[in-house]
Design an enzyme around this catalytic site. Structure first.
Site, PDB file in Angstrom:
ATOM      1  N   HIS A  78     -17.215 -15.741 -34.090  1.00  0.00           N
ATOM      2  CA  HIS A  78     -16.384 -16.954 -34.005  1.00  0.00           C
ATOM      3  C   HIS A  78     -16.216 -17.180 -32.502  1.00  0.00           C
ATOM      4  CE1 HIS A  78     -12.659 -19.367 -35.514  1.00  0.00           C
ATOM      5  NE2 HIS A  78     -12.754 -19.567 -34.192  1.00  0.00           N
ATOM      6  N   HIS A 119     -15.476 -17.575 -28.814  1.00  0.00           N
ATOM      7  CA  HIS A 119     -14.272 -17.229 -28.042  1.00  0.00           C
ATOM      8  C   HIS A 119     -14.654 -17.132 -26.575  1.00  0.00           C
ATOM      9  CE1 HIS A 119     -16.208 -13.592 -29.600  1.00  0.00           C
ATOM     10  NE2 HIS A 119     -15.877 -12.993 -28.450  1.00  0.00           N
TER      11      HIS A 119
HETATM   12  P1  AMP Z   1     -17.348 -10.213 -28.140  1.00  0.00           P
HETATM   13  O1  AMP Z   1     -18.172  -9.015 -27.818  1.00  0.00           O
HETATM   14  O2  AMP Z   1     -17.447 -11.297 -27.107  1.00  0.00           O
HETATM   15  O3  AMP Z   1     -17.585 -10.724 -29.550  1.00  0.00           O
HETATM   16  O4  AMP Z   1     -15.845  -9.726 -28.044  1.00  0.00           O
HETATM   17  C1  AMP Z   1     -14.971  -9.610 -29.113  1.00  0.00           C
HETATM   18  C2  AMP Z   1     -13.651  -9.182 -28.535  1.00  0.00           C
HETATM   19  O5  AMP Z   1     -12.669  -9.298 -29.550  1.00  0.00           O
HETATM   20  C3  AMP Z   1     -13.618  -7.734 -28.034  1.00  0.00           C
HETATM   21  O6  AMP Z   1     -13.281  -7.722 -26.646  1.00  0.00           O
HETATM   22  C4  AMP Z   1     -12.528  -7.089 -28.893  1.00  0.00           C
HETATM   23  O7  AMP Z   1     -11.748  -6.169 -28.173  1.00  0.00           O
HETATM   24  C5  AMP Z   1     -11.720  -8.294 -29.348  1.00  0.00           C
HETATM   25  N1  AMP Z   1     -11.026  -8.130 -30.616  1.00  0.00           N
HETATM   26  C6  AMP Z   1     -11.528  -7.629 -31.769  1.00  0.00           C
HETATM   27  N2  AMP Z   1     -10.589  -7.673 -32.747  1.00  0.00           N
HETATM   28  C7  AMP Z   1      -9.481  -8.218 -32.193  1.00  0.00           C
HETATM   29  C8  AMP Z   1      -8.171  -8.532 -32.680  1.00  0.00           C
HETATM   30  N3  AMP Z   1      -7.812  -8.284 -33.957  1.00  0.00           N
HETATM   31  N4  AMP Z   1      -7.272  -9.067 -31.821  1.00  0.00           N
HETATM   32  C9  AMP Z   1      -7.613  -9.308 -30.532  1.00  0.00           C
HETATM   33  N5  AMP Z   1      -8.831  -9.050 -30.022  1.00  0.00           N
HETATM   34  C10 AMP Z   1      -9.753  -8.511 -30.830  1.00  0.00           C
HETATM   35 ZN    ZN Z   2     -14.060 -18.039 -37.826  1.00  0.00          ZN
END
Ligand code: AMP
Ligand code: ZN
Length: 137
Positions: free
Chosen positions: A96, A98
């Site tokens: 998703h 971000h």
């Molecule tokens: P990406 O590798 O760009 O997909 O990064 C996903 C990010 O989401 C990682 O830095 C995780 O630490 C973070 N993440 C995963 N689950 C959660 C959550 N429940 N709340 C906040 N951050 C999260």
């Molecule tokens: Zn989503």
């Protein structure tokens, strides 16, 4: 379809929210690279920028800028790095869209974005520009 960040946007999974508007939510990363490491998401599901409705991208970027101002005024970093992993190859773990907003502080052990990939092209820069947009050929 179950999506962790959709669940956070719908408040079915808790998160440390630092900013919210009609289209966007910003919350602290659970595994922070730095104090104030924030993820900014569109509330509607899109895996990458290519999947996002066109009129939502500007709103997302405006929200990142708003969060950057909040963090600049509160945590007083010396700068920021923005990052968007798109696709598994880039390290995207949550499918998703971000934007990572990482406040930068002296001695934080980080480097610049340009240090991330080492894939020097064999073709000339002009050839690549012409492939991307033939008007440039
Ligand atoms: P990406 O590798 O760009 O997909 O990064 C996903 C990010 O989401 C990682 O830095 C995780 O630490 C973070 N993440 C995963 N689950 C959660 C959550 N429940 N709340 C906040 N951050 C999260
Ligand atoms: Zn989503």
């Amino acid at each position: 379809m179950s999506c962790l960040f959709c669940s956070i946007a719908e408040k079915r999974v808790p998160a440390s929210v630092v900013y919210e508007d009609e289209d966007t939510l910003a919350f602290l990363d659970v595994n922070p690279m730095a104090p104030g490491h924030t993820l900014i998401i569109p509330k509607s599901h899109a895996e990458t920028i290519l999947d996002l409705e066109e009129d939502k991208l500007g709103l997302l970027i405006e929200a990142v800028a708003s969060v950057e101002k909040l963090i600049f005024e509160s945590l007083k970093p010396s700068g920021f790095t923005w990052g968007v992993n798109q696709g598994k190859i880039s390290g995207q773990e949550v499918p998703h869209l971000h934007i990572h907003l990482v406040p930068r502080f002296p001695g934080d052990g980080g480097s610049s974005f340009q240090g991330l990939v080492k894939n020097i092209p064999k073709e000339s820069i002009k050839e690549i520009a012409a492939k991307i947009n033939p008007k440039n050929g």
